[in-house]
Scaffold this motif. Structure first.
Motif, short mmCIF file in Angstrom:
data_model
loop_
_atom_site.label_atom_id
_atom_site.label_comp_id
_atom_site.label_asym_id
_atom_site.label_seq_id
_atom_site.Cartn_x
_atom_site.Cartn_y
_atom_site.Cartn_z
N UNK A 1 0.02 -10.69 3.75
CA UNK A 1 -1.23 -10.05 3.30
C UNK A 1 -0.88 -8.62 2.92
N UNK A 2 -1.40 -8.17 1.77
CA UNK A 2 -1.14 -6.82 1.31
C UNK A 2 -2.45 -6.07 1.11
N UNK A 3 -2.37 -4.76 1.16
CA UNK A 3 -3.55 -3.95 0.93
C UNK A 3 -3.20 -2.49 0.81
N UNK A 4 -4.24 -1.70 0.69
CA UNK A 4 -4.10 -0.25 0.67
C UNK A 4 -4.93 0.30 1.81
N UNK A 5 -4.63 1.53 2.20
CA UNK A 5 -5.43 2.17 3.23
C UNK A 5 -5.61 3.65 2.94
N UNK A 6 -6.70 4.18 3.48
CA UNK A 6 -6.95 5.61 3.46
C UNK A 6 -7.12 6.07 4.90
N UNK A 7 -6.65 7.26 5.17
CA UNK A 7 -6.84 7.86 6.49
C UNK A 7 -8.21 8.50 6.47
N UNK A 8 -9.09 8.04 7.36
CA UNK A 8 -10.46 8.56 7.40
C UNK A 8 -10.66 9.57 8.52
N UNK A 9 -9.62 9.81 9.30
CA UNK A 9 -9.71 10.82 10.36
C UNK A 9 -8.37 11.03 11.02
N UNK A 10 -8.04 12.27 11.34
CA UNK A 10 -6.82 12.63 12.06
C UNK A 10 -7.16 13.82 12.93
N UNK A 11 -7.03 13.66 14.24
CA UNK A 11 -7.40 14.73 15.16
C UNK A 11 -6.32 14.93 16.21
N UNK B 1 2.96 6.16 -1.25
CA UNK B 1 3.30 6.14 -2.67
C UNK B 1 3.37 7.56 -3.24
N UNK B 2 4.07 7.73 -4.35
CA UNK B 2 4.25 9.05 -4.96
C UNK B 2 2.94 9.66 -5.45
N UNK B 3 1.93 8.80 -5.72
CA UNK B 3 0.62 9.31 -6.17
C UNK B 3 -0.29 9.70 -5.00
N UNK B 4 0.24 9.59 -3.75
CA UNK B 4 -0.55 9.96 -2.58
C UNK B 4 -1.27 8.80 -1.92
N UNK B 5 -1.25 7.61 -2.55
CA UNK B 5 -1.90 6.45 -1.96
C UNK B 5 -0.98 5.83 -0.92
N UNK B 6 -1.53 4.89 -0.13
CA UNK B 6 -0.79 4.24 0.94
C UNK B 6 -0.94 2.73 0.82
N UNK B 7 0.16 1.99 0.95
CA UNK B 7 0.15 0.53 0.93
C UNK B 7 0.59 0.00 2.28
#
Length: 136
Positions: free
Chosen positions: A3-13, A121-127
């Motif tokens: 299974x593949x996807x992308x993710x965004x970090x929605x919080x870091x504390x 990724x080089x564009x700042x996205x995450x896989x």
């Protein structure tokens, strides 16, 4: 199955947590909590306990994370934990480890086992991907 996807970090504390007898090293160690959102064949969100030793000026160091996922892989819903770690010399990922925690699956993901990986990724996205097995 993969299974593949992308993710965004929605919080870091960062957390105010240190050993009773802290040891000063050349790369300061720390602890943080992190939240992520996933899209693609992997959908859902996660909560992460993130430990790191990182020189923020050069981005050199390493991390170890315990991530708790809730969502779906290929439409099968449930929860599970996975661990991942890596080191970096500034702009790369090396010495990676990524494992689904045995016996952590619930719901339609009960019995899940496997490995995976993630990339910045080089564009700042995450896989992210999971190579996983489920009982028949």
């Amino acid at each position: 199955m993969r299974a593949t996807g992308t993710f965004t970090v929605s919080g870091f504390a960062p957390a105010d947590l240190a050993p009773a007898r802290a040891v000063a090293t050349g790369t300061p160690a720390g602890v943080a909590t992190m939240q992520k959102r996933f899209e693609g064949e992997i959908t859902g969100h996660s909560a992460t306990l993130f430990t790191y030793a990182l020189d923020h000026a050069t981005n050199v160091g390493g991390y170890v994370a315990m991530e708790s996922f809730e969502g779906a892989l290929h439409g099968r819903t449930g929860t599970f934990n996975f661990t991942h770690s890596a080191t970096t010399s500034g702009d790369d990922r090396k010495d990676e480890s990524f494992v689904i925690t045995p016996s952590s699956g619930t719901g339609q993901l009960t019995g899940i086992t496997g490995t995976g990986g993630l990339t910045d990724e080089s564009d700042g996205s995450h896989s992210i991907w999971f190579d996983y097995d489920l009982p028949a």
